[in-house]
Scaffold this motif. Structure first.
Motif, PDB file in Angstrom:
ATOM      1  N   PRO A 259       0.809  -1.226   0.000  1.00  0.00           N
ATOM      2  CA  PRO A 259       0.000   0.000   0.000  1.00  0.00           C
ATOM      3  C   PRO A 259       0.842   1.276   0.000  1.00  0.00           C
ATOM      4  O   PRO A 259       0.399   2.303  -0.519  1.00  0.00           O
ATOM      5  N   GLN A 260       2.061   1.214   0.543  1.00  0.00           N
ATOM      6  CA  GLN A 260       2.857   2.443   0.637  1.00  0.00           C
ATOM      7  C   GLN A 260       3.557   2.806  -0.682  1.00  0.00           C
ATOM      8  O   GLN A 260       4.072   3.908  -0.823  1.00  0.00           O
ATOM      9  N   VAL A 261       3.579   1.898  -1.645  1.00  0.00           N
ATOM     10  CA  VAL A 261       4.142   2.219  -2.968  1.00  0.00           C
ATOM     11  C   VAL A 261       3.006   2.846  -3.786  1.00  0.00           C
ATOM     12  O   VAL A 261       1.954   2.233  -3.915  1.00  0.00           O
ATOM     13  N   PRO A 262       3.199   4.068  -4.325  1.00  0.00           N
ATOM     14  CA  PRO A 262       2.040   4.734  -4.934  1.00  0.00           C
ATOM     15  C   PRO A 262       1.489   4.038  -6.182  1.00  0.00           C
ATOM     16  O   PRO A 262       0.283   4.014  -6.381  1.00  0.00           O
ATOM     17  N   GLN A 263       2.356   3.482  -7.028  1.00  0.00           N
ATOM     18  CA  GLN A 263       1.826   2.939  -8.279  1.00  0.00           C
ATOM     19  C   GLN A 263       1.130   1.598  -8.060  1.00  0.00           C
ATOM     20  O   GLN A 263       1.497   0.843  -7.168  1.00  0.00           O
TER      21      GLN A 263
END
Ligand code: UDP
Length: 375
Positions: A273-277
């Protein structure tokens, strides 16, 4: 003399219906607001690298419908292509859809198919007997660990809501396999058009009975000038959004270039979830028969669709369903207007289904004309 038909939208629906009606002797005018045909499956070569780009994100043709497969092969040379997707999550790269390799790697095991099946059954949440939501379906199917690694974060990013609010049908798009088959789709026919989807749609539209106007908007008040309108634009857009807007997700693509092979595959999903893409697409891998030194990639993110954005995914939550029913009721009462395609019917449609439904819509129209019924 045939009817004068206007097709609003030059995507797959517009092209397939337009062609059938033109072949039956009707005069078809296709209008599209964009400067190209093929809608969201539009492809074009990147000016710098020469790579064929899926301009509106990855489109892989797959179907079990032999009639549709024969149809597309009439208009394009399809080359073999298997969609093999990877997912980066929790610090590792895994194979998708979840298969025996994914399961063994994830749990650090060396299970055979039946052992893995029994093991996953111990992970699944047995208290859920009749899964209603995406989340319940996933928990009942693969259990919390795999759900959180592969589905939860990705789905929150993609849909902007909790998987507990989404229908189980979205997850049903993804299989879980207890063997090493990592083909994303299980359909009999799969491939990629050699010269791209836009060339294919141009061929479908290439008929003396069809005239195409690009960069051309169609307004509802123009309908009177035609015997029949096929509308493949947004259903609510036909009515000027007067009851409100149906919700869509739109996508942003941050384009970047590299040399050689940047990620080693066409599509890399990101489950954290913390990776935007949600995913990164390396377009050259969609045409493995071509060679290019340079590479062009899309870093894809998803957000709520605003009035000036391109609509991609119909959301269809409870709120949209009520509004949708109101629009559908009006649409059913229209004389001489048929609503078609992903936007016109507000459904998450794959390309093959879009084509099959377009063939059916054209045949329904032709039958009605032959029997003198109103439409
Ligand atoms: N999905 C997921 N993790 C993934 C891929 C897909 O959770 O790595 C979920 C997500 O909710 C997505 C749905 O499954 O919207 C359908 O996935 P598909 O690959 O069919 O999406 P598309 O390519 O049509 O965007």
């Amino acid at each position: 003399m045939g009817d004068r038909i206007v097709m609003v939208g030059a995507g797959l629906s517009g092209a397939v219906i337009g062609r059938r009606l033109a072949e039956a002797g009707h005069a078809v005018t296709v209008m599209d607001a964009r400067p190209h045909v093929a809608g969201n499956c539009h492809t074009e070569r990147d000016a710098e690298t020469g790579v064929m780009m899926h301009v509106y994100g990855p489109h892989i043709f797959h179907t079990d419908d032999e009639g549709v497969w024969d149809y597309v092969n009439r208009f394009a040379n399809f080359l073999p292509y298997k969609n093999r997707v990877k997912s980066t999550t929790q610090g590792q790269v895994f194979s998708l859809p979840i298969n025996l390799h994914t399961i063994n790697q994830f749990y650090g095991r060396t299970m055979r198919p039946e052992e893995a099946r029994d093991f996953i059954a111990t992970q699944a949440d047995k208290s859920i007997t009749d899964p209603q939501s995406f989340e319940e379906q996933a928990l009942a199917f693969v259990g919390r660990d795999l759900y959180e690694a592969f589905f939860k974060g990705y789905t929150e990013k993609q849909w902007g809501c909790s998987p507990a609010e989404l229908p189980a049908s979205i997850l049903k798009r993804l299989p879980v396999r207890f063997n090493y088959d990592d083909n994303y789709f299980f359909h009999r026919f799969q491939g990629m058009p050699e010269d791209g989807y836009t060339a294919m749609v141009e061929h479908i539209l290439d008929h003396p009975g069809i005239t195409v106007h690009l960069d051309t908007r169609f307004e509802r008040k123009q309908a009177e000038g035609w015997d029949h309108v096929f509308w493949s634009g947004p259903l609510d857009g036909f009515y000027g959004f007067d009851l409100g807007r149906l919700g869509y997700r739109t996508l942003d693509f941050e384009r970047f270039r590299a040399m050689g092979d940047w990620q080693g595959c066409a599509v890399m999903n990101y489950g954290d979830p913390q990776v935007p893409q949600t995913r990164i697409t390396e377009h050259k891998h969609f045409s493995p028969w071509e060679e290019h030194e340079g590479s062009v990639l899309y870093r894809e993110t998803s957000r709520a669709c605003g009035p000036d954005d391109i609509p991609y995914y119909p959301i269809r939550l409870v709120e949209e369903k009520a509004l949708l029913n109101d629009y559908v009721e009006r649409a059913l009462n229209e004389q001489n207007v048929t609503f078609v395609g992903r936007l016109g019917t507000y459904r998450y449609l794959d390309m093959d289904v879009t084509i099959r439904e377009a063939m059916t819509a054209a045949d329904t129209f032709l039958d009605a004309r032959r029997s003198g019924r109103a439409m």
